[in-house]
Structure formats: C-alpha cells, structure tokens
Design an enzyme around this catalytic site. Structure first.
Site, short mmCIF file in Angstrom:
data_model
loop_
_atom_site.label_atom_id
_atom_site.label_comp_id
_atom_site.label_asym_id
_atom_site.label_seq_id
_atom_site.Cartn_x
_atom_site.Cartn_y
_atom_site.Cartn_z
N ARG A 49 -91.17 126.37 -1.43
CA ARG A 49 -90.88 127.55 -2.23
C ARG A 49 -90.29 128.33 -0.99
NH1 ARG A 49 -95.28 132.04 -3.74
NH2 ARG A 49 -93.75 133.68 -5.03
N PHE A 54 -88.30 136.48 2.89
CA PHE A 54 -90.22 136.97 2.45
C PHE A 54 -90.76 136.08 3.22
CE2 PHE A 54 -93.51 136.31 -1.05
CZ PHE A 54 -94.51 137.48 -0.37
N GLN A 57 -92.39 128.46 1.94
CA GLN A 57 -94.03 127.59 1.60
C GLN A 57 -93.81 125.71 1.34
OE1 GLN A 57 -96.71 130.01 -0.92
NE2 GLN A 57 -97.05 128.52 -1.47
N ASN A 117 -102.62 131.04 -1.37
CA ASN A 117 -103.88 130.05 -2.29
C ASN A 117 -103.64 130.47 -3.31
OD1 ASN A 117 -103.55 133.45 -2.54
ND2 ASN A 117 -104.88 133.94 -1.39
N PHE A 129 -97.90 129.50 4.27
CA PHE A 129 -96.44 130.34 4.34
C PHE A 129 -95.55 130.10 5.73
CE2 PHE A 129 -99.14 132.85 2.26
CZ PHE A 129 -98.53 134.26 3.39
N LEU A 148 -102.09 142.81 -2.41
CA LEU A 148 -102.68 142.32 -3.21
C LEU A 148 -103.42 141.92 -2.84
CD1 LEU A 148 -99.67 139.93 -2.76
CD2 LEU A 148 -99.53 140.62 -4.59
N HIS A 152 -104.30 136.37 3.05
CA HIS A 152 -103.88 135.57 3.51
C HIS A 152 -104.21 135.44 4.87
CE1 HIS A 152 -101.76 134.54 -0.19
NE2 HIS A 152 -101.80 135.92 -0.66
#
Length: 195
Positions: A49, A54, A57, A117, A129, A148, A152
C-alpha cells in the site's frame, strides 16, 4: 537518536534504507517487530500500500505473492511469543495481535515507522508503515477533532536512505487499492544490535 538502539536495514528491489528502532522508548512494539525480523518474516514480502504524501505500508504475509487479493489483510502467526529487553515473555493473541503501546508521545511525522492496525484498538501485528507527511491525526495522544479512533504507535525513524523511501512513495499505484503497479519486494530486513 539513541546510539544504543538497534538498526533495521530494509533491502528492497528499489534500494535500501535503514531505520533506528526505538527499543528504549517502545519496548513492546519494537520487540514485536524485531522478533519478526529475526524470524525472517518480512523477507520476500512486497510493499502492498502506497499513498503519495501520506505513507508506505508493508508487512502482510499475503503480499509474498504481489497478485494475492488478500494482501493487506494478514499478520503475524497467532499465539507466538517474543521477549522484551527486560526478559519478560509476551504472547501474541490468537490472531497475532499485540497490545497498543500508548506510553510515549511520539508523533507520526515524516520518516517515522508506525504500527498499522485494523482500525480497532490492540490490533497491531506485523504490518507497519512509514509516514511520508505530518500525520499527527494518527497519534494516540492527538487532541485533533478529526483524529482517527484508531491510534498508531511510532516505534522507529528512517536515518538513512530517505531518498529510496521517497522514490518508493511516488511510484504509480492502482486505484482504488493503492497497490504499486510494479511490485516492490522487501528482499531482506536485518537487525543490527548496538551496545
């Protein structure tokens, strides 16, 4: 930077980069990652990903085959154990998850390694990531109204090879899944312990 912290070298098909692992500040998350590295978990996986500006991952076992539609959904083997620096044994749960380590107020800034996660508490496992931007809304300690619910924990920082990570972050990806069009292999990850 702590000169005693271990280093993780990522050898990829696009070049190499190295990260300091914050074993001193994040012993649970760092030890989980280091145990997986030492068992060669990441070797032969693919980055699954990428979202430009951003994050990048990796760490899903299904990404060994870059065409596997399950990539991005897997983790460490359940009920496996690893050891903390103080000798404490920790057991991953039946799904391979560990507890969120919400202790140090380290921020998701460019260059940091963070635990991915399943958008639920205590669902970190093998996927990690690299932040490519100031993603402070991902911080467990964020007061951001738009933060969110899923936090993380940061456990490392890229100290060498940022040009490689930046190049990887700009490759062409599929829509809407954010998979690299041309697979990027994590050939090998190794840990160097320093004293």
């Amino acid at each position: 930077m702590n000169a005693k912290n271990p280093l993780a070298k990522f050898e990829t098909s696009e070049g190499n980069f190295t990260a300091e692992i914050f074993l001193d500040k994040m012993p649970l998350t760092a030890s989980n990652f280091m145990d997986l590295v030492e068992h060669k978990f990441y070797d032969g996986l693919h980055i699954h990903r990428i979202i430009e500006d951003f994050m990048v991952q990796l760490g899903c076992p299904f990404s060994r085959d870059p065409m596997d539609v399950r990539k991005g959904t897997g983790g460490a083997t359940g009920k496996t154990r690893f050891t903390l620096p103080d000798g404490t044994k920790v057991k991953r749960d039946r799904k391979g998850f560990i507890q969120d380590e919400l202790t140090e107020k380290l921020s998701n800034i460019p260059g940091t390694l963070s635990m991915a996660n399943e958008n639920e508490p205590n669902t970190g496992s093998s996927q990690i990531f690299i932040n490519m931007a100031y993603n402070t809304f991902l911080d467990w300690h964020s007061d951001d109204e738009e933060a969110l619910d899923s936090k993380h924990p940061v456990f490392g920082y890229v100290i060498d090879g940022w040009d490689v990570v930046s190049k990887i972050s700009r490759v062409k990806t599929t829509v809407p899944d954010d998979y690299p069009v041309n697979p990027i292999e994590i050939r090998r990850v190794t840990i160097t312990r320093r004293s």
